[in-house]
Design an enzyme around this catalytic site. Structure first.
Site, mmCIF file in Angstrom:
data_model
loop_
_atom_site.group_PDB
_atom_site.id
_atom_site.type_symbol
_atom_site.label_atom_id
_atom_site.label_comp_id
_atom_site.label_asym_id
_atom_site.label_seq_id
_atom_site.Cartn_x
_atom_site.Cartn_y
_atom_site.Cartn_z
ATOM 1 N N ASP A 114 -8.605 -5.752 -5.805
ATOM 2 C CA ASP A 114 -8.398 -4.546 -4.823
ATOM 3 C C ASP A 114 -9.314 -3.399 -5.129
ATOM 4 O O ASP A 114 -9.180 -2.823 -6.246
ATOM 5 C CB ASP A 114 -6.881 -4.223 -5.002
ATOM 6 C CG ASP A 114 -6.322 -3.537 -3.724
ATOM 7 O OD1 ASP A 114 -7.138 -2.621 -3.218
ATOM 8 O OD2 ASP A 114 -5.218 -3.437 -3.626
ATOM 9 N N SER B 119 0.751 -1.126 0.058
ATOM 10 C CA SER B 119 -0.037 0.129 -0.050
ATOM 11 C C SER B 119 0.838 1.201 -0.103
ATOM 12 O O SER B 119 1.887 1.342 -0.864
ATOM 13 C CB SER B 119 -0.921 0.004 1.223
ATOM 14 O OG SER B 119 -1.954 0.743 0.837
ATOM 15 N N HIS C 58 -7.158 -5.851 -1.021
ATOM 16 C CA HIS C 58 -6.045 -5.226 -0.785
ATOM 17 C C HIS C 58 -5.440 -5.862 0.282
ATOM 18 O O HIS C 58 -5.377 -5.624 1.514
ATOM 19 C CB HIS C 58 -6.517 -3.766 -0.016
ATOM 20 C CG HIS C 58 -5.407 -2.781 -0.019
ATOM 21 N ND1 HIS C 58 -4.850 -2.479 -1.165
ATOM 22 C CD2 HIS C 58 -5.128 -2.103 0.860
ATOM 23 C CE1 HIS C 58 -4.201 -1.481 -0.733
ATOM 24 N NE2 HIS C 58 -3.962 -1.146 0.611
#
Length: 650
Positions: free
Chosen positions: A311, A205, A342
């Site tokens: 995601d 991320s 994610h």
């Protein structure tokens, strides 16, 4: 005859290929290397756990950056916590570095279990999140955990993907290679003579986004990066083609991770809010600084990308466009694509991920010729728990099929076949439908959408890459949001929004201490049998149809050609299933569109779906849309799905 741009791109490609060839050879050019003894952590072409994790050197330094982002007259200093093998240092064996730079270490936690950094009574690092230090330090690596500028124990101000943030992480790579200064807590200068200078950055991320940004600076010494579910353009993260994902998002992110008094960074926060062009949604210089793709030609590091196809937070165009830019420049690279959302691959395919990551770092950081670069470039999860490999992505042999839109029965249009004639129109009015509502019961008339269905597939259809919808439209407002979804209608067991379930069992990956164990709870993918699934989504603010840099308000008496790009995807739609294209307008679950209530007329004969299809299979000809029935979602299931979508959202 090639144009100047073609010649330039060809020269860049050749230069990139030469860089890749040099970078891909792990053996040192120094003839004296052949006489150096093999360190104890290397056996054959692999590293092994030869050093004590419990007795590892643990220390903190503060690296001086080139910026004074808080304007206090002193250059920013970023806190760097280091864990490295004591025995290697005593023997004079230099080690490479695995590095994660993050804004989350003290504010928000890392990994599925939300771990934080922890320090002993004297302020020395005692516990680092995730398994990287536990696993790699005994194998002859150092692990370096960097607090980005303005976060945790660092000075300066966090500027969310900008020059300060990226520069603070780059400064650490520079220090590890003797090009920057660092100090202990009491102000003593300290160098990094214990390292080879070869650095591999990793992170999920935001952390992986920093790795992309640092690689795009071309900093020497950065040998590889492993960006997981990472951003390559911050504009595309908070704007979907001119449409806001959320209001005040850069400012909110700054506030979440900042460790500084509000007054110290008030000027930076004000610039984040003023320069991000929220009122227009335009791409400007602010976003250009946070777009790493144009600098792909500066990347010297190899790149190992991992991303979840489902995601909903960092959408798949982030990896796909970065991957394409790297490919065009011959950057050595590898890709893992899972059915996850994610998620970290550690929580999807744990044993295989750790083994592959180990070999990747051994090759690029320890310079061991283990053959990892001779293997297929791509690992792909085609269905929950089913993995395959292929030599590249999109799938070799993929072509862009131009699929016409047909009138159908007047309620539901057709996808494929003869298509409509120019001038045959359909109109729909914005109703701000949820995703569940916009794709359900596609044969039923419903305000706020247009639906187009293929015939039942004669054979399995492989979609690999980024689809788009080219529309000829007339709009009765200066702008509206246009949304599009590609839907697989047919019953199958599917990943449930890419989510994972945390189990009661655990597995261990490396050595432990009482303060920092290497054991993590196991996980499994959550699946469900469903009668349809959204494969790819796309959005566009119609006033940005000419450029993302400025708006062009639409005139009600004119027709416009607009393209709605969909997020990248890879899927096999089984034989017998129906492929659907669903058009909507404002999308309250995913965006913050304020321009609503428009009526959009679509010239079907001048509109089409551009579909990346692998192989020769296409859509069957169809004149009348087939009947497709979807079961209404149970309230609890629908609410859980909404929560999971929101959880994956920023």
């Amino acid at each position: 005859m090639p144009t100047s741009r073609t010649r330039a791109r060809s020269a860049a490609a050749i230069a990139g290929l030469l860089v890749a060839m040099l970078a891909a050879a792990p053996a040192s050019a120094d003839p004296s290397d052949r006489h150096r003894p093999t360190p104890p952590h290397v056996v054959g072409t692999a590293t092994v756990p030869a050093y004590s994790y419990a007795s590892a050197i643990r220390e903190s330094v503060w690296v001086e950056t080139r910026t004074d982002s808080d304007g206090d007259g002193v250059r920013d200093r970023v806190a760097v916590d280091i864990v490295r093998p004591r025995e290697a240092a005593a023997a004079g064996v230099r080690v490479p570095v695995v590095m994660e730079a993050s804004p989350y270490y003290l504010c928000c936690g890392r990994g599925n279990e939300g771990e934080f950094k922890a320090y002993d009574a004297s302020g020395v690092i005692a516990s680092v999140p995730l398994f990287y230090d536990n696993y790699f330090v005994p194998r002859g690596y150092a692990f370096v955990a960097v607090d980005l500028a303005g976060t945790a124990r660092s000075t300066g101000c966090e500027d969310v993907g900008g020059l300060v943030e990226v520069g603070s992480a780059r400064a650490v790579v520079d220090w590890l290679n003797g090009r920057a200064r660092a100090y202990t807590a009491d102000g003593r200068p300290v160098d990094a003579g214990w390292t080879t200078g070869r650095v591999g950055m990793i992170g999920k991320s935001w952390d992986g986004s920093v790795a992309n940004g640092v690689a795009a600076t071309g900093v020497p010494g950065l040998a590889t990066i492993v960006p997981i579910s990472a951003i390559s353009s911050w504009y595309d993260y908070v704007r979907y083609q001119g449409t806001l994902v959320s209001t005040d998002y850069p400012g909110w992110l700054h506030s979440v991770v900042s460790s500084r008094p509000e007054a110290a960074c008030a000027a930076v926060l004000a610039r984040l809010r003023a320069d991000s062009a929220e009122q227009t949604g335009d791409y400007n210089g602010f976003w250009g600084q946070r777009d790493y793709r144009p600098s792909a030609d500066r990347v010297r590091a190899s790149v190992f990308v991992a991303h979840g196809l489902n995601d909903l937070n960092v959408t798949t165009n982030q990896f796909a466009r970065w991957w394409q830019e790297l490919a065009e420049r011959g950057v050595p690279r590898k890709l893992w694509l899972s059915q996850a959302g994610h998620q970290d691959p550690f929580d999807v395919r744990r044993a295989e991920w750790v083994a592959t990551l180990h070999r990747w770092f051994d090759y690029w950081l320890q310079e061991l010729p283990n053959g990892v670069m001779d293997e297929p470039r791509v690992d792909l999860e085609t269905a929950p728990g089913r993995w395959t490999t292929q030599r590249d992505w999109p799938a070799p042999g993929t072509r862009n099929a131009r699929v016409p839109l047909g009138v159908g029965d007047g309620v539901t249009g057709t996808l494929g076949g003869r298509g409509a004639r120019p001038g045959q129109e359909r109109a729909y009015v914005d109703e701000a439908l949820t995703e569940d509502a916009v794709v359900a019961e596609p044969n039923s008339a419903a305000a706020g959408r247009l639906v187009f269905l293929s015939g039942p597939l004669d054979a399995a259809l492989r979609i690999s890459g980024s689809a788009s919808v080219r529309l000829r439209v007339r709009v009765d407002r200066p702008t509206t949001q246009l949304s599009a979804r590609l839907v697989d209608y047919g019953t199958a067991e599917r990943s449930w929004f890419g989510a994972v379930r945390t189990l009661d069992t655990e597995s261990c990956w490396g050595a432990s201490t009482p303060a920092d164990d290497a054991c993590y709870r196991d996980t499994e993918e959550i699946t469900e049998v469903s009668d349809h699934a959204v494969l790819a989504r796309g959005w566009l603010d119609a006033a940005h149809h000419r450029s993302l840099r400025f708006t062009t308000p639409l005139r009600a008496d004119r027709w416009y050609t607009v393209t709605v790009p969909l997020n990248a995807y890879d899927a096999v739609v089984p034989a017998g299933h129906v492929l659907g294209l669903v058009l909507g307008q404002s999308d309250p679950e995913f965006t913050m569109a304020e321009d609503r209530d428009a009526t959009v007329r679509v010239d079907l004969g001048r509109s089409e779906l551009v579909l990346p299809v692998a192989g020769r299979t296409g859509l069957p000809a169809v004149d009348v849309a087939p009947t497709v029935v979807t079961a209404p979602a149970a309230p609890s299931t629908a609410e859980s799905a909404r929560v999971e979508r929101e959880r994956q959202r920023p």
